[in-house]
Design an enzyme around this catalytic site. Sequence first.
Site, PDB file in Angstrom:
ATOM      1  N   ASP A 189      24.161 -13.188  31.300  1.00 23.18           N
ATOM      2  CA  ASP A 189      23.613 -12.084  32.095  1.00 23.18           C
ATOM      3  C   ASP A 189      22.138 -12.309  32.431  1.00 23.18           C
ATOM      4  O   ASP A 189      21.463 -13.131  31.807  1.00 23.18           O
ATOM      5  CB  ASP A 189      23.703 -10.772  31.294  1.00 23.18           C
ATOM      6  CG  ASP A 189      25.118 -10.220  31.245  1.00 23.18           C
ATOM      7  OD1 ASP A 189      26.060 -10.946  31.597  1.00 23.18           O
ATOM      8  OD2 ASP A 189      25.267  -9.051  30.829  1.00 23.18           O
ATOM      9  N   HIS A 344      22.642 -14.422  27.308  1.00 22.91           N
ATOM     10  CA  HIS A 344      21.694 -14.198  28.396  1.00 22.91           C
ATOM     11  C   HIS A 344      21.115 -15.507  28.905  1.00 22.91           C
ATOM     12  O   HIS A 344      20.940 -16.456  28.134  1.00 22.91           O
ATOM     13  CB  HIS A 344      20.594 -13.228  27.943  1.00 22.91           C
ATOM     14  CG  HIS A 344      21.123 -11.838  27.748  1.00 22.91           C
ATOM     15  ND1 HIS A 344      21.715 -11.444  26.558  1.00 22.91           N
ATOM     16  CD2 HIS A 344      21.207 -10.776  28.583  1.00 22.91           C
ATOM     17  CE1 HIS A 344      22.117 -10.183  26.690  1.00 22.91           C
ATOM     18  NE2 HIS A 344      21.823  -9.749  27.900  1.00 22.91           N
TER      19      HIS A 344
HETATM   20 ZN   LIG Z   1      21.451  -7.341  31.488  1.00 22.56          ZN
END
Ligand SMILES: [Zn+2]
Length: 384
Positions: A189, A344
């Site tokens: 993400d 991430h």
């Molecule tokens: Zn996020």
Amino acid sequence: MRIKKILLLFMSLFLIMGLVQVPANAKGDSTILKLGVNDKLSKVEAVSVKGTYYVPLRALADELKWTLTGLTDGIHVAGGTGSLTLLSKDGGAVLKDGTAVPMSTFVQDGKLMAPLKLSVYLGYSISYAGDKYLLRVKDGSAQLTDAAFTDKYAAELKPEAPVAPTNPATPVTPTEPGKPGRTVYLTFDDGPSATTGDLLDILRKYDVQATFFMLGNNMNQHPAQVKRTAKEGHGLALHGVTHRQEKFYASPAAALAEMSGANATLKKLTGTSTTLIRTPYGSKPYFTKSFRDKVLTQGYHLWDWNVDSYDWKYKQNSDRIYNTVMDQVNKLKASKTNPVILMHDQKATLKVLPRILEKLKKDGYTFKLITKDMEPLNFWKDKR
Ligand SMILES: [Zn+2]
């Protein structure tokens, strides 16, 4: 097929009448049409949102030689045989004779998008034939019939087919559902970022593919990384534009506008759009039914995760991230559930990623992309 044609005919009639209530699901994937303006095909792209076609107001005004005047409470649009005022904050429009009509607008890629049907109030007519990819705005100067128009521009009207998020240069392996408990879906993400290149290098080294839930703003800042991600066959998905809770979750319309905006950016950079989304901070608790109804009826599929790496929290502690991931993966293995791992696109994750990949490979996992055909995994169990 015949029913579909009749439906389309009815829909075009409604559209001409300016009612435009096409059922959201009836439009398939081809939600972007090139706009015909009288006898020529313009560069304006119309985006279908909930069955209404929206166009960038400025570009449409340029095509039709309208005058736009900014007011404190909206925009005055003069052109054709009339004028109207488009009120800000979704206040609808006020016609020349004072009649108020509902009309919503949104901002996409910094452009104000207004419904094309606005032109009807200025004396234009609209033709629509979904099966011919025809969307055309006309005044008295149009010479071509709609049939002649679609014949003339047939090749250009057809929207690009939604491309599977794989590198067309590499052989495409059909994604068969993985063996339960032995397929892993890596997701990253918040990218792209300054370190996406390093992340892609690691994935390439281990020959694994991952799905990237990207932010519109970051895509604009790192366009080359988006293109490389696409080129190397990774999954392209959306995470909104701002990642700001108060903005994204301000309203269902705001959430949809962020996803549409991010999708437009993705399309601009890669030629490909997607239906896969993950909302900022995950879908619970904020992405409630009214949000999901607004966004998912546009064909989007909502994805959360079942393994949280906490890589944003334990940035300084690779061991902790590694153990957090593997503990959860092993628990899922017991119940034969495929892990969908949240990580991430950030520097701290690069350090621990090779270790995680090595372990997963050693344990016999294969790495697959999330696709639009899978039943989405999300905290609401919303299967749309
Ligand atoms: Zn996020």
